[in-house]
Design a protein around this motif. Structure first.
Motif, PDB file in Angstrom:
ATOM      1  N   SER A  40      -7.941   1.638  -7.276  1.00  0.00           N
ATOM      2  CA  SER A  40      -8.632   2.494  -6.315  1.00  0.00           C
ATOM      3  C   SER A  40      -9.536   1.675  -5.401  1.00  0.00           C
TER       4      SER A  40
ATOM      5  N   SER B 245      -8.818   1.357  -1.461  1.00  0.00           N
ATOM      6  CA  SER B 245      -9.872   1.850  -0.579  1.00  0.00           C
ATOM      7  C   SER B 245     -10.300   0.783   0.420  1.00  0.00           C
ATOM      8  N   GLU B 246     -10.384  -0.455  -0.026  1.00  0.00           N
ATOM      9  CA  GLU B 246     -10.779  -1.554   0.853  1.00  0.00           C
ATOM     10  C   GLU B 246      -9.668  -1.903   1.843  1.00  0.00           C
TER      11      GLU B 246
ATOM     12  N   LYS C  12      -7.651   0.171   3.463  1.00  0.00           N
ATOM     13  CA  LYS C  12      -7.633   1.093   4.600  1.00  0.00           C
ATOM     14  C   LYS C  12      -8.867   0.878   5.472  1.00  0.00           C
TER      15      LYS C  12
ATOM     16  N   ASP D  67     -12.017   1.985   7.831  1.00  0.00           N
ATOM     17  CA  ASP D  67     -12.888   3.153   7.908  1.00  0.00           C
ATOM     18  C   ASP D  67     -12.542   3.890   9.195  1.00  0.00           C
TER      19      ASP D  67
ATOM     20  N   TYR E 273       0.827  -1.202   0.000  1.00  0.00           N
ATOM     21  CA  TYR E 273       0.000   0.000   0.000  1.00  0.00           C
ATOM     22  C   TYR E 273       0.868   1.261   0.000  1.00  0.00           C
TER      23      TYR E 273
END
Length: 89
Positions: free
Chosen positions: A73, A77-78, A80, A82, A27
């Motif tokens: 993307s 996004s998945e 990281k 929330d 990442y």
């Protein structure tokens, strides 16, 4: 061969499934390489580095359709968690 460590991420794209294994190093390398004028190459490298062997051919098909940035993307996004971040005043 030992399985790569990291977070397993699975995407459903059309009728296909893609599986990735993303480490923090993967990442960070992606984030460091991603520039406003250089998105496709870092995105493709990130996906190819993290795709699981059973999804390689399917991934290549999607990359050839121009979906590189969108897939990268979604995976990033998945990866990281929330997290709500607010600036205190």
């Amino acid at each position: 061969m030992a399985e790569k460590s990291g977070k397993k991420i699975e995407l459903e794209v059309g009728d296909a499934s893609l599986a990735f294994r993303v480490s923090l190093e993967d990442y960070h390398n992606y984030q460091n390489a991603f520039m406003p004028d250089n998105k496709v190459a870092p995105s493709a490298n990130f996906l190819k580095r993290t795709v699981e062997s059973g999804s390689k051919d399917t991934l290549q098909d999607y990359l050839e359709q121009g979906l590189t940035v969108e897939l990268a993307s979604a995976v990033a996004s998945e990866f990281k968690p929330d997290l709500e971040i607010r600036v205190k005043k």
